[in-house]
Design a protein around this motif. Structure first.
Motif, PDB file in Angstrom:
ATOM      1  N   THR A  97       0.813  -1.210   0.000  1.00 40.88           N
ATOM      2  CA  THR A  97       0.000   0.000   0.000  1.00 40.88           C
ATOM      3  C   THR A  97       0.851   1.266   0.000  1.00 40.88           C
ATOM      4  O   THR A  97       0.606   2.192  -0.780  1.00 40.88           O
ATOM      5  CB  THR A  97      -0.923   0.009   1.238  1.00 40.88           C
ATOM      6  OG1 THR A  97      -1.734  -1.158   1.228  1.00 40.88           O
ATOM      7  CG2 THR A  97      -1.813   1.231   1.251  1.00 40.88           C
ATOM      8  N   ASN A 101       0.382   3.350  -3.190  1.00 35.19           N
ATOM      9  CA  ASN A 101      -0.841   4.141  -2.991  1.00 35.19           C
ATOM     10  C   ASN A 101      -0.634   5.402  -2.165  1.00 35.19           C
ATOM     11  O   ASN A 101      -1.310   6.403  -2.403  1.00 35.19           O
ATOM     12  CB  ASN A 101      -1.910   3.300  -2.297  1.00 35.19           C
ATOM     13  CG  ASN A 101      -2.437   2.147  -3.130  1.00 35.19           C
ATOM     14  OD1 ASN A 101      -3.022   1.212  -2.593  1.00 35.19           O
ATOM     15  ND2 ASN A 101      -2.223   2.173  -4.436  1.00 35.19           N
ATOM     16  N   TRP A 126      -3.675  -9.328   2.515  1.00 37.90           N
ATOM     17  CA  TRP A 126      -4.010  -8.135   3.291  1.00 37.90           C
ATOM     18  C   TRP A 126      -3.275  -8.251   4.619  1.00 37.90           C
ATOM     19  O   TRP A 126      -3.152  -9.349   5.179  1.00 37.90           O
ATOM     20  CB  TRP A 126      -5.502  -8.113   3.634  1.00 37.90           C
ATOM     21  CG  TRP A 126      -6.431  -7.436   2.688  1.00 37.90           C
ATOM     22  CD1 TRP A 126      -7.329  -8.044   1.867  1.00 37.90           C
ATOM     23  CD2 TRP A 126      -6.622  -6.026   2.501  1.00 37.90           C
ATOM     24  NE1 TRP A 126      -8.050  -7.111   1.181  1.00 37.90           N
ATOM     25  CE2 TRP A 126      -7.635  -5.866   1.550  1.00 37.90           C
ATOM     26  CE3 TRP A 126      -6.024  -4.893   3.065  1.00 37.90           C
ATOM     27  CZ2 TRP A 126      -8.071  -4.615   1.132  1.00 37.90           C
ATOM     28  CZ3 TRP A 126      -6.446  -3.649   2.649  1.00 37.90           C
ATOM     29  CH2 TRP A 126      -7.455  -3.517   1.693  1.00 37.90           C
ATOM     30  N   THR A 166       0.477   4.443   7.039  1.00 35.46           N
ATOM     31  CA  THR A 166      -0.836   3.802   7.081  1.00 35.46           C
ATOM     32  C   THR A 166      -1.497   3.994   8.444  1.00 35.46           C
ATOM     33  O   THR A 166      -2.688   4.313   8.530  1.00 35.46           O
ATOM     34  CB  THR A 166      -0.709   2.299   6.763  1.00 35.46           C
ATOM     35  OG1 THR A 166      -0.029   2.131   5.520  1.00 35.46           O
ATOM     36  CG2 THR A 166      -2.085   1.655   6.661  1.00 35.46           C
ATOM     37  N   MET A 251     -10.042  -0.747   4.999  1.00 35.38           N
ATOM     38  CA  MET A 251      -8.709  -0.278   4.657  1.00 35.38           C
ATOM     39  C   MET A 251      -7.661  -1.069   5.438  1.00 35.38           C
ATOM     40  O   MET A 251      -7.849  -1.393   6.610  1.00 35.38           O
ATOM     41  CB  MET A 251      -8.561   1.216   5.000  1.00 35.38           C
ATOM     42  CG  MET A 251      -9.589   2.114   4.331  1.00 35.38           C
ATOM     43  SD  MET A 251      -9.484   2.125   2.529  1.00 35.38           S
ATOM     44  CE  MET A 251      -7.995   3.089   2.296  1.00 35.38           C
ATOM     45  N   ASN A 311      -7.417   2.182  -4.775  1.00 34.94           N
ATOM     46  CA  ASN A 311      -6.759   2.501  -3.508  1.00 34.94           C
ATOM     47  C   ASN A 311      -5.844   3.709  -3.639  1.00 34.94           C
ATOM     48  O   ASN A 311      -5.722   4.511  -2.711  1.00 34.94           O
ATOM     49  CB  ASN A 311      -5.974   1.288  -3.001  1.00 34.94           C
ATOM     50  CG  ASN A 311      -6.813   0.347  -2.177  1.00 34.94           C
ATOM     51  OD1 ASN A 311      -6.762   0.353  -0.951  1.00 34.94           O
ATOM     52  ND2 ASN A 311      -7.629  -0.463  -2.825  1.00 34.94           N
ATOM     53  N   THR A 314      -8.128   6.641  -3.363  1.00 41.76           N
ATOM     54  CA  THR A 314      -8.662   6.779  -2.000  1.00 41.76           C
ATOM     55  C   THR A 314      -7.611   7.327  -1.045  1.00 41.76           C
ATOM     56  O   THR A 314      -7.861   8.282  -0.294  1.00 41.76           O
ATOM     57  CB  THR A 314      -9.170   5.420  -1.482  1.00 41.76           C
ATOM     58  OG1 THR A 314     -10.242   4.973  -2.316  1.00 41.76           O
ATOM     59  CG2 THR A 314      -9.676   5.541  -0.047  1.00 41.76           C
ATOM     60  N   TRP A 315      -6.425   6.730  -1.056  1.00 41.39           N
ATOM     61  CA  TRP A 315      -5.368   7.189  -0.153  1.00 41.39           C
ATOM     62  C   TRP A 315      -4.924   8.605  -0.517  1.00 41.39           C
ATOM     63  O   TRP A 315      -4.574   9.400   0.368  1.00 41.39           O
ATOM     64  CB  TRP A 315      -4.184   6.235  -0.188  1.00 41.39           C
ATOM     65  CG  TRP A 315      -4.401   4.953   0.553  1.00 41.39           C
ATOM     66  CD1 TRP A 315      -4.514   3.709   0.018  1.00 41.39           C
ATOM     67  CD2 TRP A 315      -4.531   4.776   1.974  1.00 41.39           C
ATOM     68  NE1 TRP A 315      -4.715   2.767   0.998  1.00 41.39           N
ATOM     69  CE2 TRP A 315      -4.730   3.392   2.210  1.00 41.39           C
ATOM     70  CE3 TRP A 315      -4.501   5.639   3.061  1.00 41.39           C
ATOM     71  CZ2 TRP A 315      -4.887   2.872   3.484  1.00 41.39           C
ATOM     72  CZ3 TRP A 315      -4.662   5.121   4.333  1.00 41.39           C
ATOM     73  CH2 TRP A 315      -4.850   3.749   4.536  1.00 41.39           C
TER      74      TRP A 315
END
Length: 327
Positions: A97, A101, A126, A166, A251, A311, A314-315
């Motif tokens: 991520t 992202n 994930w 994150t 998320m 993503n 979104t991020w």
């Protein structure tokens, strides 16, 4: 006689052409070792997952797969190196991520374009996060926490492992979705942030399930909510944020494999198939779950690419709304 020699000559020429064509045909992939670059140090979750995948895939593909650690810039150093590698399927990256992202919205001078410089192959896992609090204020449920935060703006503090990470941005999203305001206390790593939350110097933090759960099980921290759509296998008793009133909150830190842009489509498809075969292997799957990750397989490389793009957007919005200054 002359006619017979002519036919033999033509046949010989045709055979030479066929032989030359066969020699020019590309060797079957893979014909040599493959390197998977990891943008994080040895011993991290990403590194461990890469080595588990490499061990199984190398056996199935019949070639060694070398895991090469290139830590730096929050995982982006390794991604940048792979973006500029030869697009032949022999240099891949297990990325996440942050490099794909978040970092593109946080760092000014990355050496790659996360949306244009890679061929997505497939998601692997994930890494769900869990929201944890200490015992100092008696906030032992998600409902209690949000109610207290609404009644006491900026009276609660939260730790993260750094601005724009994150763990920071998950809390920014949570505050936005719940209409609450809390004070950010950034740290340089998970160990110190957890220590200060346990000690009562900071009220709460988002951390990975695998990292936080030992403290939850010992009673040092309260596990309030999991950040992804489904309950974590390592924390089945902790409800998700979605279950507790925020239906679109899903998320976490995903991991997935990429090749440099321009890698032939047949190689991308072959790697996608082999990756999903590895993830479906029960012993391999069990090892990944034991690390605290949730195994996820992309239906197609295109489906993985779509998820990555969504993503990314979104991020990017979360980073902008959080007012994170670019580094």
């Amino acid at each position: 006689m002359t006619h017979g020699y002519l036919i033999k000559g033509l046949l010989a020429t045709a055979m030479l052409a066929l032989t030359a064509g066969a020699c020019a045909a590309p060797a079957q992939y893979p014909a040599k070792p493959i390197t998977i670059v990891v943008g994080f140090p040895p011993g991290t979750s990403t590194d461990a997952i890469a080595r588990i995948l490499a061990n199984k895939m190398s056996k199935d593909l019949g070639q060694p797969i070398i895991v090469e650690n290139k830590p730096g810039v929050g995982g982006s150093l390794g991604a940048g190196l792979v973006a500029k590698a030869r697009p032949d399927g022999y240099t891949l990256v297990l990325s996440a991520t942050a490099p794909m992202n978040i970092n593109p919205h946080v760092y000014k001078s990355l050496t790659y374009d996360a949306t244009k410089d890679f061929e997505p192959i497939g998601q692997t896992t994930w890494l769900p996060y869990v929201l944890v609090t200490n015992n100092s204020k008696g906030l032992k449920t998600f409902k209690d926490l949000i109610a207290y935060a609404k009644s006491n703006p900026e009276k609660l503090t939260f730790a993260s492992i750094g601005k724009g990470t994150t763990s920071h941005l998950l809390m920014e999203l949570l505050m936005k979705e719940t209409g609450t305001k809390m004070v950010h206390v950034p740290y340089s790593g998970s160990t110190q942030s957890q220590t200060d939350v346990i000690g009562g110097n900071v009220d709460m933090t988002f951390d990975t399930v695998v990292s936080a759960m030992p403290h939850v099980k010992s009673g040092k921290l309260n596990g309030l909510a999991v950040s992804v759509a489904n309950r974590a296998k390592l924390a089945p008793d902790i409800p998700t944020i979605q279950e507790q009133g925020l239906p679109n909150f899903n998320m976490g830190a995903w991991l997935g494999v990429f090749a440099p842009k321009g890698t032939p489509r047949d190689i991308v498809n072959q790697l996608h198939t082999e990756l999903n075969r590895t993830l479906s292997d029960k012993p391999t799957n069990d090892k990944l779950v034991a690390l605290g990750s949730e195994v996820v397989m992309s239906e197609t490389p295109e489906a993985f690419g779509k998820m990555v793009q969504e993503n990314y957007d979104t991020w990017g919005n979360i980073v902008k709304e959080a007012g994170v200054d670019q580094k």
